[in-house]
Design a protein around this motif. Structure first.
Motif, PDB file in Angstrom:
ATOM      1  N   ILE A 138     -23.817   6.937  13.216  1.00 24.85           N
ATOM      2  CA  ILE A 138     -24.070   6.955  14.659  1.00 24.85           C
ATOM      3  C   ILE A 138     -23.413   5.767  15.349  1.00 24.85           C
ATOM      4  O   ILE A 138     -23.408   4.650  14.807  1.00 24.85           O
ATOM      5  N   GLU A 139     -22.879   6.028  16.519  1.00 21.42           N
ATOM      6  CA  GLU A 139     -22.345   4.977  17.382  1.00 21.42           C
ATOM      7  C   GLU A 139     -22.823   5.224  18.812  1.00 21.42           C
ATOM      8  O   GLU A 139     -23.033   6.372  19.214  1.00 21.42           O
ATOM      9  N   TYR A 140     -22.951   4.135  19.577  1.00 21.92           N
ATOM     10  CA  TYR A 140     -23.360   4.209  20.973  1.00 21.92           C
ATOM     11  C   TYR A 140     -22.412   3.404  21.845  1.00 21.92           C
ATOM     12  O   TYR A 140     -21.875   2.376  21.430  1.00 21.92           O
ATOM     13  N   GLY A 141     -22.245   3.865  23.079  1.00 18.75           N
ATOM     14  CA  GLY A 141     -21.540   3.058  24.050  1.00 18.75           C
ATOM     15  C   GLY A 141     -22.408   1.875  24.458  1.00 18.75           C
ATOM     16  O   GLY A 141     -23.650   1.976  24.469  1.00 18.75           O
ATOM     17  N   ASP A 142     -21.785   0.771  24.804  1.00 19.08           N
ATOM     18  CA  ASP A 142     -22.536  -0.437  25.117  1.00 19.08           C
ATOM     19  C   ASP A 142     -23.580  -0.236  26.216  1.00 19.08           C
ATOM     20  O   ASP A 142     -24.690  -0.781  26.113  1.00 19.08           O
ATOM     21  N   PRO A 143     -23.288   0.521  27.280  1.00 17.54           N
ATOM     22  CA  PRO A 143     -24.283   0.644  28.362  1.00 17.54           C
ATOM     23  C   PRO A 143     -25.594   1.321  27.958  1.00 17.54           C
ATOM     24  O   PRO A 143     -26.596   1.184  28.673  1.00 17.54           O
ATOM     25  N   VAL A 144     -25.592   2.058  26.852  1.00 20.67           N
ATOM     26  CA  VAL A 144     -26.795   2.821  26.498  1.00 20.67           C
ATOM     27  C   VAL A 144     -27.469   2.332  25.224  1.00 20.67           C
ATOM     28  O   VAL A 144     -28.527   2.847  24.839  1.00 20.67           O
ATOM     29  N   LYS A 145     -26.893   1.344  24.581  1.00 24.40           N
ATOM     30  CA  LYS A 145     -27.464   0.845  23.330  1.00 24.40           C
ATOM     31  C   LYS A 145     -28.893   0.356  23.551  1.00 24.40           C
ATOM     32  O   LYS A 145     -29.181  -0.342  24.524  1.00 24.40           O
ATOM     33  N   GLY A 146     -29.773   0.778  22.645  1.00 19.67           N
ATOM     34  CA  GLY A 146     -31.163   0.362  22.730  1.00 19.67           C
ATOM     35  C   GLY A 146     -32.016   1.241  23.627  1.00 19.67           C
ATOM     36  O   GLY A 146     -33.244   1.099  23.656  1.00 19.67           O
ATOM     37  N   ARG A 147     -31.374   2.152  24.380  1.00 15.71           N
ATOM     38  CA  ARG A 147     -32.130   3.025  25.288  1.00 15.71           C
ATOM     39  C   ARG A 147     -31.970   4.503  24.936  1.00 15.71           C
ATOM     40  O   ARG A 147     -32.894   5.286  25.148  1.00 15.71           O
ATOM     41  N   PHE A 148     -30.807   4.887  24.422  1.00 18.10           N
ATOM     42  CA  PHE A 148     -30.533   6.284  24.091  1.00 18.10           C
ATOM     43  C   PHE A 148     -30.517   6.464  22.578  1.00 18.10           C
ATOM     44  O   PHE A 148     -30.142   5.549  21.838  1.00 18.10           O
ATOM     45  N   THR A 149     -30.896   7.676  22.144  1.00 19.86           N
ATOM     46  CA  THR A 149     -30.881   8.005  20.721  1.00 19.86           C
ATOM     47  C   THR A 149     -30.249   9.381  20.539  1.00 19.86           C
ATOM     48  O   THR A 149     -30.711  10.363  21.137  1.00 19.86           O
ATOM     49  N   ILE A 150     -29.224   9.437  19.720  1.00 21.73           N
ATOM     50  CA  ILE A 150     -28.575  10.707  19.407  1.00 21.73           C
ATOM     51  C   ILE A 150     -29.117  11.228  18.088  1.00 21.73           C
ATOM     52  O   ILE A 150     -29.419  10.453  17.174  1.00 21.73           O
ATOM     53  N   SER A 151     -29.248  12.545  17.999  1.00 22.11           N
ATOM     54  CA  SER A 151     -29.710  13.151  16.751  1.00 22.11           C
ATOM     55  C   SER A 151     -29.172  14.578  16.679  1.00 22.11           C
ATOM     56  O   SER A 151     -28.561  15.075  17.636  1.00 22.11           O
ATOM     57  N   ARG A 152     -29.400  15.212  15.544  1.00 25.15           N
ATOM     58  CA  ARG A 152     -28.925  16.581  15.366  1.00 25.15           C
ATOM     59  C   ARG A 152     -29.843  17.327  14.416  1.00 25.15           C
ATOM     60  O   ARG A 152     -30.468  16.726  13.550  1.00 25.15           O
ATOM     61  N   ASP A 153     -29.912  18.641  14.614  1.00 23.09           N
ATOM     62  CA  ASP A 153     -30.651  19.516  13.719  1.00 23.09           C
ATOM     63  C   ASP A 153     -29.665  20.601  13.280  1.00 23.09           C
ATOM     64  O   ASP A 153     -29.412  21.560  14.021  1.00 23.09           O
ATOM     65  N   ASN A 154     -29.106  20.453  12.102  1.00 17.66           N
ATOM     66  CA  ASN A 154     -28.077  21.382  11.647  1.00 17.66           C
ATOM     67  C   ASN A 154     -28.633  22.786  11.416  1.00 17.66           C
ATOM     68  O   ASN A 154     -27.903  23.775  11.547  1.00 17.66           O
ATOM     69  N   ASP A 155     -29.900  22.881  11.079  1.00 17.70           N
ATOM     70  CA  ASP A 155     -30.507  24.208  10.873  1.00 17.70           C
ATOM     71  C   ASP A 155     -30.578  24.987  12.181  1.00 17.70           C
ATOM     72  O   ASP A 155     -30.545  26.214  12.182  1.00 17.70           O
ATOM     73  N   LYS A 156     -30.708  24.261  13.296  1.00 15.92           N
ATOM     74  CA  LYS A 156     -30.781  24.901  14.605  1.00 15.92           C
ATOM     75  C   LYS A 156     -29.451  24.878  15.343  1.00 15.92           C
ATOM     76  O   LYS A 156     -29.365  25.322  16.488  1.00 15.92           O
ATOM     77  N   ASN A 157     -28.420  24.326  14.699  1.00 11.09           N
ATOM     78  CA  ASN A 157     -27.093  24.217  15.334  1.00 11.09           C
ATOM     79  C   ASN A 157     -27.195  23.530  16.697  1.00 11.09           C
ATOM     80  O   ASN A 157     -26.547  23.956  17.680  1.00 11.09           O
TER      81      ASN A 157
END
Length: 113
Positions: free
Chosen positions: A57-76
């Motif tokens: 995972i990587e984040y842009g500096d403006p959103v670090k610490g506030r946004f979280t990316i995730s994925r569910d491959n079973d649900k595409n």
């Protein structure tokens, strides 16, 4: 043709939260990296976050610490949890599969009191 459909945008007050979803019409979604970008009026498209097929995972500096990316491959489906939202987060948020030409149409996020 792979389709990406974002949802979850809307109007939220400063300090609030939203969760964006990106539904991908590809059964092999788990074989792809995924990323979120945003574009505010009059500004260039900006990188928000990415998650590889391996979970890196990587984040842009403006959103670090506030946004979280995730994925569910079973649900595409990919997700972007956005907390502590600020007015400067106002933009159209789009998801993409990096190294392909596949982009969603985008979902509007407006942060305003």
């Amino acid at each position: 043709q792979v389709q990406l459909v974002e949802s979850g945008g809307g109007l939220v007050q400063p300090g609030g939260s939203l969760r964006l979803s990106c539904a991908v019409s590809e059964s092999r979604f788990g074989a792809y990296d995924m990323a979120w970008y945003r574009q505010a009026p009059g500004r260039q498209r900006e990188f928000v976050a990415s998650i590889t097929r391996y979970g890196n995972i990587e984040y842009g500096d403006p959103v670090k610490g506030r946004f979280t990316i995730s994925r569910d491959n079973d649900k595409n489906t990919g997700y972007l949890q956005m907390n502590s939202l600020k007015p400067e987060d106002t933009a159209v948020y789009s998801c993409t599969l990096p190294y392909t030409t596949y982009w969603g149409q985008g979902t509007q996020v407006t942060v305003s009191s």
